[in-house]
Every structure is written in C-alpha cells, then in structure tokens.
Design a protein around this motif. Structure first.
Motif, PDB file in Angstrom:
ATOM      1  N   ILE B 111     -51.043  23.970 -34.981  1.00 28.65           N
ATOM      2  CA  ILE B 111     -50.808  22.941 -33.961  1.00 28.65           C
ATOM      3  C   ILE B 111     -51.853  21.827 -34.020  1.00 28.65           C
ATOM      4  O   ILE B 111     -51.524  20.647 -33.963  1.00 28.65           O
ATOM      5  N   PHE B 112     -53.115  22.207 -34.158  1.00 26.54           N
ATOM      6  CA  PHE B 112     -54.186  21.210 -34.006  1.00 26.54           C
ATOM      7  C   PHE B 112     -54.869  20.834 -35.324  1.00 26.54           C
ATOM      8  O   PHE B 112     -55.767  19.995 -35.330  1.00 26.54           O
ATOM      9  N   GLY B 113     -54.471  21.473 -36.435  1.00 29.85           N
ATOM     10  CA  GLY B 113     -55.103  21.164 -37.707  1.00 29.85           C
ATOM     11  C   GLY B 113     -56.448  21.849 -37.856  1.00 29.85           C
ATOM     12  O   GLY B 113     -56.939  22.492 -36.933  1.00 29.85           O
ATOM     13  N   SER B 114     -57.051  21.715 -39.048  1.00 29.52           N
ATOM     14  CA  SER B 114     -58.303  22.423 -39.285  1.00 29.52           C
ATOM     15  C   SER B 114     -59.525  21.581 -38.968  1.00 29.52           C
ATOM     16  O   SER B 114     -60.631  22.112 -38.873  1.00 29.52           O
ATOM     17  N   ALA B 115     -59.353  20.270 -38.849  1.00 28.88           N
ATOM     18  CA  ALA B 115     -60.522  19.446 -38.542  1.00 28.88           C
ATOM     19  C   ALA B 115     -60.969  19.698 -37.111  1.00 28.88           C
ATOM     20  O   ALA B 115     -60.143  19.740 -36.209  1.00 28.88           O
ATOM     21  N   PRO B 116     -62.278  19.903 -36.909  1.00 27.70           N
ATOM     22  CA  PRO B 116     -62.748  20.207 -35.563  1.00 27.70           C
ATOM     23  C   PRO B 116     -62.524  19.044 -34.601  1.00 27.70           C
ATOM     24  O   PRO B 116     -62.568  17.882 -35.002  1.00 27.70           O
ATOM     25  N   LYS B 117     -62.223  19.372 -33.366  1.00 29.27           N
ATOM     26  CA  LYS B 117     -62.126  18.361 -32.304  1.00 29.27           C
ATOM     27  C   LYS B 117     -63.479  18.294 -31.613  1.00 29.27           C
ATOM     28  O   LYS B 117     -64.136  19.322 -31.406  1.00 29.27           O
ATOM     29  N   MET B 207     -70.013  23.003 -23.966  1.00 31.10           N
ATOM     30  CA  MET B 207     -70.944  22.107 -23.282  1.00 31.10           C
ATOM     31  C   MET B 207     -72.209  21.930 -24.134  1.00 31.10           C
ATOM     32  O   MET B 207     -72.799  20.858 -24.193  1.00 31.10           O
ATOM     33  N   LYS B 208     -72.608  23.018 -24.828  1.00 27.64           N
ATOM     34  CA  LYS B 208     -73.814  22.949 -25.664  1.00 27.64           C
ATOM     35  C   LYS B 208     -73.518  22.404 -27.051  1.00 27.64           C
ATOM     36  O   LYS B 208     -74.325  21.686 -27.632  1.00 27.64           O
ATOM     37  N   ALA B 209     -72.376  22.805 -27.603  1.00 30.26           N
ATOM     38  CA  ALA B 209     -72.007  22.363 -28.946  1.00 30.26           C
ATOM     39  C   ALA B 209     -70.536  22.003 -28.914  1.00 30.26           C
ATOM     40  O   ALA B 209     -69.689  22.887 -28.939  1.00 30.26           O
ATOM     41  N   PRO B 210     -70.198  20.711 -28.817  1.00 27.37           N
ATOM     42  CA  PRO B 210     -68.830  20.303 -28.464  1.00 27.37           C
ATOM     43  C   PRO B 210     -67.815  20.399 -29.593  1.00 27.37           C
ATOM     44  O   PRO B 210     -66.700  19.927 -29.435  1.00 27.37           O
ATOM     45  N   SER B 211     -68.172  21.003 -30.702  1.00 29.87           N
ATOM     46  CA  SER B 211     -67.223  21.043 -31.815  1.00 29.87           C
ATOM     47  C   SER B 211     -66.265  22.222 -31.667  1.00 29.87           C
ATOM     48  O   SER B 211     -66.679  23.377 -31.618  1.00 29.87           O
ATOM     49  N   LEU B 212     -64.961  21.917 -31.623  1.00 36.14           N
ATOM     50  CA  LEU B 212     -63.945  22.953 -31.388  1.00 36.14           C
ATOM     51  C   LEU B 212     -63.055  23.101 -32.607  1.00 36.14           C
ATOM     52  O   LEU B 212     -62.424  22.150 -33.060  1.00 36.14           O
ATOM     53  N   SER B 213     -63.027  24.328 -33.159  1.00 37.35           N
ATOM     54  CA  SER B 213     -62.073  24.600 -34.237  1.00 37.35           C
ATOM     55  C   SER B 213     -61.407  25.942 -33.932  1.00 37.35           C
ATOM     56  O   SER B 213     -61.746  26.601 -32.954  1.00 37.35           O
ATOM     57  N   ASN B 214     -60.481  26.344 -34.802  1.00 41.10           N
ATOM     58  CA  ASN B 214     -59.720  27.553 -34.490  1.00 41.10           C
ATOM     59  C   ASN B 214     -60.539  28.831 -34.649  1.00 41.10           C
ATOM     60  O   ASN B 214     -60.059  29.904 -34.343  1.00 41.10           O
TER      61      ASN B 214
END
Lengths: 238, 291
Positions: B111-117, B207-214
C-alpha cells in the motif's frame, strides 16, 4: 408431579473416540441433596462439566427449571442460578480472598443485594472474613474449599453442583465441609454432590445415583442404597 | 553526568519497550499465545497516524487515529485469525501469528511502498538543561506517558471489574467461565488494550525518530518480547521491570564506546542470563496446585 429442578436426559459425552457417558438420565428435585457416587473415571466429573456447559454432549439433553440448557455457553448458566464448584477448588490464587468472592457475583448487577450476600457469606465463613485481604493462594486447603463454596454462594444460586469438595482434606475439615453442604439445604438451596467419600455423601443426601463406566448402575434413596450389598462392597469398604 | 544522562535515556526508551511488552505479556497471560504480530500492529498504527497527519495535520488527532485503528485491527486479528484456533496446538497458533506479522508487513509495503515516510509533525523539538545535563522534551514526554500508562493499567487491573476478570481468565479459564465471565469477550478486551498501547508506543517512537517504514515494529517488537520474557511473561509488573531494565542496559551499552557496536548482543544476553538464573523471569511465578 412437578418438573424437576434439574433433569438430565440420555446424556452421551465423548472424549474423541472414547464414550465417557453412555446415555445417562437422572434428576434433582428442588430442596434435595442428591449424590452421584462412583469410582475414578466413572464419569462423575464429566457429568457435572456437561451440566454446566464446560463440555457439550454428543447426544442427550439437560433441562434446568424446565428449560433446555444443553447448548447454552458455560458463562451464561451461572446467572440462571446454577453454580458449579469445580474439583480442586480452582480459586484464583493471585487474587485476594475478597476479590475471589466478588468474582462469584460477577454475573450479577444488583449491587445492594450483592453487598448483603457478601456480608452473609463472610459471617458464615469467619476465617475468610479474617483473611479477606490475603491472597487466596496463601490459604490452607480447607480454607480454599470454604472460599470456593463461599464464592459459589455469591452467585445467589438455587442449585449448587459440588465436585469432590472433601478431596484432600483432613477428617476434621471433611466433617466441616459436609456440615456446610447441609446448611445449603437449610438455606433453601438444592445440591448435586459428586464425592469419592461415598459413605459421607450418602449420609447427608436424600437420594443417590451410582455411576459405573459411564452408566447409572443403581439409584434410589441414599439410606436404602447404603444398605445394599453391592454398594457396600464396592464403595463403602464394608 | 554521563551516567545520569544514560539513566534518563534508558528509562525513556525502556518505558517504550515496557509499553510494548505489556501488550505481549497481557495477551500471553490471558489468551495463552504469543502474538508475534504485535510489533507490526505498532507499524500499522504508524501508517494510520501518517494518513491522519496528511488529512488533519494535528499530532493529537494522529495519536487518536492511531489508537482507534490499532484497537480495531487488534480485535479483528484476534477475531478472525486467532479465535478460530482456540484449543488448537500451540504451534499452529504461533505459526499463524508469525504469518500475520508477515502479512501486515507485506500489506503495508504494497500500500505505502518501501520508501520510508517522514512524520516530522510528530517531532517535539527542544530540550531543557538541568545543570549541565541536557534533557530532550521528547524524552520527558516519553517518561510521563510511561508512568501514566503503567499507573492507569495497574489501577484498571486491580480495581475494575473487567480487570479482575482478566486476572481470573489468565489464571484459570474454565474456572472463570464458571464465574459467568465471558472469556472470549475478555480476550477481545485484552487485544484491544494491548493494541491501544502499541499505538501509544508507536507514537513515542516516531516522536523521537520520525522515519516510518513497514519494518518499524520488527526490532522494537522483538526487544519488547525479550523484555516481557526477562520480566516473566504473563506478569504485568514483570513487563514493566523487564522493559525498563532492557532500556537502561541498552542506554549504558551505547554510552560505553567499546560496547556500543555490540549493544543488541548485550541486550539479548541479559535474556540468556535471566533465563539461566530464573527460567520463569524476574517476576514470573511457577504456580503449584495446593491440595
């Protein structure tokens, strides 16, 4: 004749391929103490588990107050006034005595009556009252049995089903437990009692059924059964 | 001063581990299963927050969205994947949970791809000084949230009727049924609470590290599971102690240059030591039937 409080009709229960109950039928009338005796593995506990919905039969029916309860889930049966005190007490060891008692009233909503009921039970079992804040796991075996019975009373039952309440207790405590069972009847409750201690069970019950290999082998007035040669030989050690 | 900084950071990351570990330990205690998809519920909550942030833009709304979504997801997973296996062999349930974990990770990737949001809006910049000690606001928030969550959960378990029922079901499911407790409902409530806590933990992490991946939840999930076992799986205070301990050890290990590269090895070796000394975990109990 009026409808029995509990009626079991042609009950067959299987554990996998093994037929543990082979079509048993019996009934318990209001105000009676009825005992179910038999050797280990005869199907006594299976019968009780089927009545209170922990097991479901392959064939046969269970009626309580004239209503069929065979397929009603176990957790809904308590609020109908049918409570089961399981073998080995099964109290919640990590909870306080008081919390255990409160759980007995889990399915009730009538707060004032629960409170009244609680006071009554604590008065009937002063040792539980003394230890109400203690963890239930720290109680002695006898006290745990009292707790299991007190907890059952808090569901405000009409019919109390007791599985081996005297198991593992000293003779003195066994006497005490049987006195409590008699007091249930005096309080207007009905009792179905499963016991290995057949002699004691027959001495306080009105009627008895003898279970052998999943079948009812004999039944009748407890006093008469206790005189029966076969019963005496097999279960009373005489 | 380094020492105190390491403690504060350790308490903070340990608090997050503890909040995740609570989900593992409660589900284990009550449903008697290891929900290995728990870490991935954190990740799914992260994406719910990402969507909420893109739509509404406010961090608190994102937190609420994350909690609501995680609760629904957790309850649905229990209902449709785990409940049909009640009474099945433990191995079947375990494999299902692992499968669920991969399913969620793959779904998120599709759904969201592999690149981190980057969920930068969740970040709380700034810090304050105590003497020469620097404390980030995000660290302080994490500490406060941890204390609030643990207190609330403890009070809920000890004082509320559903809390008592949860303890009863965890001790003896059949006996609980005989009390009139709908054990299936209690198990669903447990998944709901555990999943809500997962969403809170996910928020604290982002909040501490905003990078979101699967794979956001994978490593914290494993560490929190380790923490739950260290503390004694099934024990709620155990999950708190285990989580905090793991966080503090991690933080100390990072602050010692010679150990820093081996931090994860150090963390997991605590598990081995604890299991050797006390196989049931620090606060775990081996109950014996009393006759």
């Amino acid at each position: 004749m009026s409808e029995a409080l509990l009626r079991v009709e042609d009950l067959s229960v299987y554990y996998g391929m093994i037929r543990a109950l082979k079509g048993i039928s019996f009934e318990v009338n209001k105000g009676e103490i009825v005992s179910l005796i038999g050797a280990n593995g005869a199907g006594k506990t299976t019968t009780l588990h089927t009545i209170t919905g922990l097991l479901h039969p392959k064939e046969g029916k269970v009626f309580y107050k004239g209503e069929e309860i065979t397929r009603i889930p176990a957790h809904k049966i308590v609020s109908m006034g049918l409570v089961h005190v399981p073998e080995g007490r099964r109290i919640f060891q990590g909870l306080s005595v008081y919390d255990n008692l409160l759980l007995g009233a889990y399915s009730r909503k009538d707060k004032d009556e629960i409170k009244e009921n609680m006071e009554k039970v604590l008065a009937q079992f002063p040792r539980l009252a003394e230890r109400r804040t203690q963890l239930a796991g720290t109680l002695s075996g006898g006290e745990q049995q009292m707790l299991a019975m007190g907890r059952a009373l808090l569901s405000n039952p009409e019919l109390i089903v007791l599985d081996e309440p005297s198991m593992g207790l000293s003779p003195l405590l066994v006497g005490e437990v049987f006195e409590i069972i008699k007091s249930f009847r005096e309080a207007g409750k009905t009792v179905l009692l499963v016991e290995q201690n057949a002699k004691k069970a027959m001495s306080i019950s009105d009627r008895a059924y003898v279970l052998e290999n999943g079948e009812i082998a004999m039944s009748g007035d407890s006093r008469e059964l206790a005189e029966d040669e076969r019963v005496r030989k097999a279960y009373l050690g005489a | 001063m380094n020492f105190i900084a390491a403690i504060i950071n350790g308490l903070s990351s340990g608090g997050t581990y503890a909040i995740i570990a609570l989900g593992y330990t409660m589900v284990y205690g009550i449903a008697k299963m290891l929900n290995f998809a728990h870490g991935d519920i954190i990740m799914m909550g992260g994406y719910a927050m990402y969507i909420a942030l893109s739509l509404a833009g406010h961090p608190i709304l994102a937190l609420v969205a994350g909690i609501v979504f995680c609760v629904l997801l957790g309850v649905a997973i229990e209902r449709y994947a785990y409940k049909p296996l009640r009474g099945a062999a433990p191995l079947a349930v375990l494999i299902t949970a692992i499968g669920m974990s991969y399913l969620l990770q793959s779904l998120a990737q599709i759904i969201f791809g592999s690149a981190p949001k980057m969920l930068v809006k969740l970040q709380v910049p700034g810090f304050f000084m105590i003497g020469s000690l620097r404390v980030d606001y995000s660290t302080l928030i994490t500490l406060i949230v941890t204390v609030v969550v643990m207190t609330a959960l403890t009070v809920f378990i000890k004082k509320s009727k559903p809390g008592r029922a949860m303890v009863a079901v965890s001790e003896d499911r059949d006996a609980a049924l005989l009390m009139g407790i709908n054990t299936n409902a209690i198990i669903a409530i447990t998944f709901a609470i555990g999943s809500a806590l997962a969403a809170v933990a996910g928020y604290l992490m982002l909040m501490k590290a905003p990078s979101l991946s699967n794979t956001l939840g994978a490593m914290p999930g494993i560490k929190a599971f380790t923490a739950a076992v260290i503390g004694g799986i099934g024990s709620i205070p155990g999950a708190m102690v285990g989580g905090i301990l793991l966080g503090v050890v991690e933080s100390f290990s990072y602050s010692i240059p010679a150990l820093a590269p081996f931090t994860e090895a150090v963390e997991f070796s605590i598990l081995i030591v604890v299991l050797l000394v006390k196989p049931s975990g620090i606060l775990g109990k081996m109950r014996r039937e009393k006759v």
